[in-house]
Design a protein around this motif. Structure first.
Motif, short mmCIF file in Angstrom:
data_model
loop_
_atom_site.label_atom_id
_atom_site.label_comp_id
_atom_site.label_asym_id
_atom_site.label_seq_id
_atom_site.Cartn_x
_atom_site.Cartn_y
_atom_site.Cartn_z
N HIS A 89 2.36 8.28 7.79
CA HIS A 89 3.13 7.26 8.52
C HIS A 89 2.26 6.57 9.57
N ARG A 90 1.43 7.35 10.26
CA ARG A 90 0.51 6.75 11.25
C ARG A 90 -0.46 5.80 10.56
N LYS A 91 -0.96 6.20 9.39
CA LYS A 91 -1.87 5.34 8.63
C LYS A 91 -1.16 4.05 8.20
N ALA A 92 0.11 4.16 7.81
CA ALA A 92 0.87 2.97 7.41
C ALA A 92 1.02 2.00 8.57
N VAL A 93 1.33 2.53 9.75
CA VAL A 93 1.46 1.68 10.94
C VAL A 93 0.13 1.01 11.25
N ALA A 94 -0.95 1.78 11.21
CA ALA A 94 -2.29 1.22 11.48
C ALA A 94 -2.62 0.12 10.47
N TRP A 95 -2.34 0.36 9.19
CA TRP A 95 -2.58 -0.63 8.14
C TRP A 95 -1.79 -1.91 8.42
N LYS A 117 0.85 -1.19 0.00
CA LYS A 117 0.00 0.00 0.00
C LYS A 117 0.89 1.24 0.00
N THR A 118 0.38 2.33 -0.58
CA THR A 118 1.09 3.61 -0.64
C THR A 118 0.39 4.64 0.22
N PHE A 119 1.20 5.42 0.94
CA PHE A 119 0.69 6.47 1.83
C PHE A 119 1.45 7.77 1.57
N ASP A 120 0.86 8.88 1.99
CA ASP A 120 1.54 10.16 1.91
C ASP A 120 2.80 10.14 2.77
#
Length: 115
Positions: free
Chosen positions: A43-49, A34-37
């Motif tokens: 970065h918080r969204k990536a950790v949650a994912w 997955k790609t995140f801003d």
């Protein structure tokens, strides 16, 4: 008997505006990407994912290009994640021996995770 937990490695291909993450199991098989801003919220969204999909036993592998990865490293360490820097030389070897040809953010993130 308690079941052993499996470590998942999350490789990151970092760019100025986005970071692409690929999770692999202990055998190097891709579990998801997955790609995140490329900001603290991303970065918080990536950790949650990663935690939601793969559990809490995570190791974040980031290609050692600190001008692009310093903020990501800081944000990951701040929330208690394990981070390793992958030297660019290791990346060149992974790309050379990879079965997948071409260049893309997920391919590069996969190479980082496998290295």
């Amino acid at each position: 008997m308690k079941e052993a937990t499996t470590m998942v490695v999350v490789g990151a291909d970092v760019h100025k505006r986005t970071h692409t993450f690929v999770a692999v199991d202990e055998a190097g098989r891709e579990l998801g990407h997955k790609t995140f801003d490329a900001d603290s919220a991303g970065h918080r969204k990536a950790v949650a994912w990663a935690r939601e999909r793969f559990g809490t036993e995570l190791l974040w592998a980031i290609e050692d290009c600190r001008h692009l990865s310093a903020r990501l490293e800081r944000d990951l360490l701040t929330v208690g994640q394990q981070v390793v820097r992958v030297p660019p030389k290791m990346m060149a070897e992974q790309r050379r021996t990879a079965r997948t040809r071409g260049k893309s953010d997920p391919i590069d993130a996969l190479a980082v995770a496998r290295a």
